[in-house]
Structure formats: structure tokens, C-alpha cells
Design a protein around this motif. Structure first.
Motif, short mmCIF file in Angstrom:
data_model
loop_
_atom_site.label_atom_id
_atom_site.label_comp_id
_atom_site.label_asym_id
_atom_site.label_seq_id
_atom_site.Cartn_x
_atom_site.Cartn_y
_atom_site.Cartn_z
N LEU A 1 0.83 -1.20 0.00
CA LEU A 1 0.00 0.00 0.00
C LEU A 1 0.87 1.26 0.00
O LEU A 1 0.52 2.26 -0.62
CB LEU A 1 -0.92 -0.01 1.22
CG LEU A 1 -2.05 -1.05 1.19
CD1 LEU A 1 -2.76 -1.10 2.54
CD2 LEU A 1 -3.04 -0.75 0.08
N PHE B 1 1.84 1.97 -3.46
CA PHE B 1 0.77 2.64 -4.19
C PHE B 1 0.66 4.10 -3.80
O PHE B 1 0.31 4.95 -4.63
CB PHE B 1 -0.56 1.92 -3.95
CG PHE B 1 -0.74 0.70 -4.80
CD1 PHE B 1 -1.04 0.81 -6.14
CD2 PHE B 1 -0.58 -0.57 -4.26
CE1 PHE B 1 -1.20 -0.30 -6.94
CE2 PHE B 1 -0.74 -1.70 -5.04
CZ PHE B 1 -1.04 -1.57 -6.39
N ARG B 2 0.98 4.42 -2.57
CA ARG B 2 0.97 5.82 -2.15
C ARG B 2 2.03 6.62 -2.90
O ARG B 2 1.79 7.74 -3.35
CB ARG B 2 1.19 5.94 -0.64
CG ARG B 2 1.07 7.37 -0.13
CD ARG B 2 1.34 7.47 1.33
NE ARG B 2 1.09 8.84 1.81
CZ ARG B 2 1.33 9.26 3.03
NH1 ARG B 2 1.82 8.43 3.92
NH2 ARG B 2 1.07 10.50 3.37
N PRO C 1 -4.44 0.54 5.59
CA PRO C 1 -4.38 1.85 4.92
C PRO C 1 -4.27 3.01 5.89
O PRO C 1 -3.63 4.02 5.58
CB PRO C 1 -5.70 1.90 4.14
CG PRO C 1 -6.06 0.48 3.89
CD PRO C 1 -5.61 -0.24 5.12
N LEU D 1 -1.67 5.81 5.22
CA LEU D 1 -2.16 7.12 4.80
C LEU D 1 -2.20 8.16 5.93
O LEU D 1 -2.02 9.35 5.68
CB LEU D 1 -3.56 6.98 4.20
CG LEU D 1 -3.64 6.21 2.87
CD1 LEU D 1 -5.09 5.96 2.49
CD2 LEU D 1 -2.93 6.96 1.76
N THR E 1 -8.16 -1.09 -2.86
CA THR E 1 -8.19 -0.80 -1.42
C THR E 1 -7.53 0.54 -1.13
O THR E 1 -8.02 1.32 -0.29
CB THR E 1 -7.48 -1.92 -0.64
OG1 THR E 1 -8.14 -3.17 -0.88
CG2 THR E 1 -7.48 -1.63 0.86
N TYR E 2 -6.44 0.82 -1.84
CA TYR E 2 -5.76 2.09 -1.63
C TYR E 2 -6.66 3.26 -2.03
O TYR E 2 -6.81 4.23 -1.29
CB TYR E 2 -4.46 2.16 -2.43
CG TYR E 2 -3.81 3.51 -2.32
CD1 TYR E 2 -2.97 3.82 -1.25
CD2 TYR E 2 -4.07 4.51 -3.26
CE1 TYR E 2 -2.42 5.09 -1.12
CE2 TYR E 2 -3.50 5.78 -3.13
CZ TYR E 2 -2.68 6.05 -2.05
OH TYR E 2 -2.15 7.32 -1.92
N THR E 3 -7.27 3.19 -3.21
CA THR E 3 -8.08 4.32 -3.68
C THR E 3 -9.34 4.48 -2.84
O THR E 3 -9.77 5.61 -2.58
CB THR E 3 -8.44 4.15 -5.17
OG1 THR E 3 -9.06 2.87 -5.39
CG2 THR E 3 -7.19 4.25 -6.04
N SER F 1 -9.54 3.72 0.32
CA SER F 1 -9.06 4.24 1.60
C SER F 1 -8.71 5.71 1.49
O SER F 1 -8.97 6.49 2.43
CB SER F 1 -7.86 3.44 2.07
OG SER F 1 -8.18 2.06 2.19
#
Length: 235
Positions: free
Chosen positions: A61, A64-65, A153, A157, A225-227, A229
Motif C-alpha cells: 500500500l 501505491f501511495r 491503509p 495514509l 483498497t488504496y483508492t 481508503s
């Protein structure tokens, strides 16, 4: 979170993968090879798989950030799992093992004692549960895991640590329950498809197709899941 928000998150996930496809795909391959490889360790394999995968998931994750910021995500981020605070590790392990325990409890309650023993034996030697029982086991795990969708996340995040990450993740799942539900439905649908496909194709061909699809499904699920979150946490 409306259906339009979920569809927008899905589109954003695809775009995010498209920005750095090979790097993110390789990271997913490493994740699956490490996690699935641990299952071959007798007796403790499944528990080790879940514990290690829960730590690597945070790092994926994090990749992805970085990708969302427009920078190529370095694979070395995966190694940073060892630097997570002990309290965060404990929470991540808890979030991984509670669904596993519930799945085993349902198997035992349905008279699948042999199936339960499979998870603490040798997967090369012991007989797994029947396809229907295995599907039930996975479905129970997915339902329980959906509650913890936003825990990892939140660590990535928002920088939450330990029990605060668990608390904030549970609150987010309650407020934005549509997102965990979407992830749950996708996961159950994929498992059902993977169970059904061998009925149409020869076992070897079905295994190869499922393996390839699993790679891309896991990649998309992490991005999705990332988007989701990022929307839930207002990033």
C-alpha cells in the motif's frame, strides 16, 4: 460512500496500476511468492503466511501511495516491513489471524475436522477440505477481514500506530461500510470463480488460468483498497 464513489475508486485503481504497471506487478509477484511459499512450512505455514502477508500488505500500500504521488515506487519499500512499530505489527497480526480463527471455527462446527487439521499439517501430504468446505472457509475469512479493511491503509495514509490504527480503521469501516462490502463481494466472487473453473477446464489448465488471474486480481485489489481508503480518509 455512494456507488459512483466506488466505481470512481475502481477507475482510479486501474489508472494507478497503469502509471507503473511492471513495478507494481513485480511487487505483487514478490508478495505472492513469499506469502504462498510460507504455506509449505509444516504445521506453522498458514499462520506464518498470514502474519508475513499482513506486514507486506502495508508496504505494498505504501508503494501505491508513492505511485499516487507520481513517483516510481521502489521495490525496496517492501523491506521496510521490519521497521513497523511492534504495536502496529501486533495489530496487523491480529487482523489477519482473527478471520483465520473464525474460518477454522466454522469448518469445525460443520464437521470438517480433517479440513481443520490440514491447516496445521503438511499441505503436500495432508488432504485439504472439500472444495465446498474450502469455499465456505474463505467466505467466512473474507467477511471477518472486511471489518479490518481500513486498518493497514490507516497506517500508511494517516500514520496511525498500534491500537489507534485498529480503532480508526474500525470507525472508517463503520462509516464507509460500502467500501469493505465492495472488497468482500469481489473476493468472494473470485474464490467462487476459482472453485468453479476446474469443472470446465482440465485441472492443469484451470490451475494456470487461476494463477495468472490471481496475480492480476491481487494487484487490482491492493490498488482498489488504496483508492477506496484515500477517499475514506480524505487524502
Amino acid at each position: 460512500m455512494a456507488l459512483a464513489d466506488i466505481l470512481q475508486a475502481a477507475a482510479a485503481a486501474i489508472a494507478l496500476i497503469g502509471a507503473f504497471p511492471w513495478r507494481l506487478l513485480l511487487a505483487t509477484v514478490i508478495f505472492l511468492v513469499v506469502a504462498e511459499g510460507l504455506m509449505f512450512i509444516p504445521r506453522a505455514g498458514f499462520v506464518l503466511k498470514l502474519c508475513v502477508a499482513s506486514l507486506l500488505a502495508v508496504q505494498l500500500l505504501a508503494m501505491f501511495r508513492v505511485a499516487a504521488l507520481g513517483e516510481p515506487p521502489p521495490l525496496a519499500i517492501l523491506l521496510d516491513a521490519s521497521y513497523l512499530p511492534p504495536a502496529s505489527m501486533l495489530v496487523l497480526w491480529l487482523c489477519a489471524l482473527v478471520p483465520f480463527a473464525l474460518g477454522l471455527a466454522v469448518l469445525a462446527a460443520t464437521g470438517q475436522g480433517t479440513g481443520v487439521r490440514y491447516f496445521f499439517g503438511n499441505i503436500l501430504r495432508d488432504k485439504p477440505p472439500s472444495p465446498r468446505a474450502f469455499l465456505l472457509f474463505k467466505a467466512v475469512m473474507h467477511v471477518a477481514a472486511a471489518v479490518f479493511t481500513f486498518v493497514a491503509p490507516g497506517i500508511v495514509l494517516k500514520g496511525y500506530i498500534g491500537w489507534n490504527a485498529l480503532e480508526q480503521g474500525l470507525v472508517a469501516a463503520l462509516l464507509y461500510w460500502q467500501a469493505p462490502l465492495a472488497v468482500l463481494l469481489l473476493s468472494v466472487a473470485f474464490d467462487a470463480f476459482a472453485t468453479w473453473l476446474p469443472k470446465l477446464l482440465p485441472a492443469r489448465a484451470a490451475g494456470i488460468v487461476v494463477l495468472v488471474l490471481l496475480l492480476f486480481f491481487v494487484l487490482f485489489l491492493f490498488a482498489f483498497t488504496y483508492t477506496l481508503s484515500a477517499g475514506a480518509f480524505g487524502i
